[in-house]
Design a protein around this motif. Structure first.
Motif, mmCIF file in Angstrom:
data_model
loop_
_atom_site.group_PDB
_atom_site.id
_atom_site.type_symbol
_atom_site.label_atom_id
_atom_site.label_comp_id
_atom_site.label_asym_id
_atom_site.label_seq_id
_atom_site.Cartn_x
_atom_site.Cartn_y
_atom_site.Cartn_z
ATOM 1 N N ARG A 1 -1.367 3.911 -5.059
ATOM 2 C CA ARG A 1 -1.114 2.536 -4.641
ATOM 3 C C ARG A 1 0.159 2.491 -3.809
ATOM 4 N NH1 ARG A 1 0.959 -1.469 -8.898
ATOM 5 N NH2 ARG A 1 2.838 -0.887 -7.867
ATOM 6 N N ARG A 2 0.120 1.786 -2.716
ATOM 7 C CA ARG A 2 1.296 1.655 -1.861
ATOM 8 C C ARG A 2 1.890 0.265 -2.018
ATOM 9 N NH1 ARG A 2 1.715 5.441 2.483
ATOM 10 N NH2 ARG A 2 0.067 6.971 2.278
ATOM 11 N N ARG A 3 3.179 0.222 -1.928
ATOM 12 C CA ARG A 3 3.864 -1.069 -2.011
ATOM 13 C C ARG A 3 3.692 -1.833 -0.706
ATOM 14 N NH1 ARG A 3 7.797 -1.636 -6.152
ATOM 15 N NH2 ARG A 3 7.938 0.271 -7.352
ATOM 16 N N ASP A 4 3.843 -3.155 -0.799
ATOM 17 C CA ASP A 4 3.805 -3.984 0.399
ATOM 18 C C ASP A 4 5.020 -3.682 1.258
ATOM 19 O OD1 ASP A 4 1.546 -5.170 -0.583
ATOM 20 O OD2 ASP A 4 2.611 -6.881 -1.439
ATOM 21 N N LYS A 5 4.881 -3.873 2.544
ATOM 22 C CA LYS A 5 5.990 -3.645 3.480
ATOM 23 C C LYS A 5 6.891 -4.876 3.586
ATOM 24 C CE LYS A 5 4.260 0.254 5.280
ATOM 25 N NZ LYS A 5 4.779 1.498 4.915
#
Length: 179
Positions: free
Chosen positions: A141-145
């Protein structure tokens, strides 16, 4: 695959239970049976209670693989108690999935018996898993920018005017003003 379920009736160990029932074996490829007596010694009797089918599903291969990699691969017999003394259990299903057995055990209405999986069935389940199992690719899962340093939403109380202690409660601020 049809599996004959063998239940053993033995004398109960307490005065409140006349009989003790255990699932002791499964018979691969067995014919239909309805509580056929297989053998009897003293007060212990084995019955071929029923012949449900062991069904395997392609989307449950992870559960089958989990069961096969256990120290002793097992099948799970799900039974439901009845009021009939001659046929005290209905055989609901036989499964190779420990996850499905756990789901039935969570309800508390069924009796789950764990039976060592015969080698022939283990190889059949293993071949099915080898044919249908697909490993799911792990997706991190990637964090929001989003830049979260611009606004401090939800920190402190807007009724406190100064920025010195944004976590202070308004009651404490009022006491400090009165002193």
């Amino acid at each position: 695959m049809p599996l004959g379920v063998v239940l053993r009736r033995s004398p109960g160990v307490t005065r409140w239970a006349k009989w003790s029932w255990r699932c002791v074996d499964v018979l691969p490829g067995a014919g239909d049976a309805d509580w056929a007596e297989l053998r009897s010694e003293a007060e212990v009797t084995d019955f071929h209670a029923a012949t449900p089918s062991l069904e395997l599903y392609a989307d449950e291969t992870e559960a089958y693989l989990h069961g096969l990699t256990a120290q002793v691969p097992c099948l799970y017999v799900v039974m439901r108690e009845t009021e009939d003394e001659a046929r005290p259990f209905d055989i609901v299903l036989v499964t190779a999935s420990p996850y499905e057995a756990q789901d039935y055990a969570d309800s508390g209405e069924e009796v789950i018996e764990k039976i060592a999986m015969p080698a022939a069935i283990a190889s059949w389940v293993h071949a099915f898993v080898a044919l249908h199992h697909k490993e799911e690719v792990f997706k991190k899962r990637r964090r929001d920018k989003k830049d979260i340093t611009l606004v401090e939403d939800g920190i402190g109380d807007p009724r406190i005017a100064q920025m010195a202690d944004v976590y202070r409660s308004p009651v404490q601020a009022k006491k400090e003003r009165l002193q």
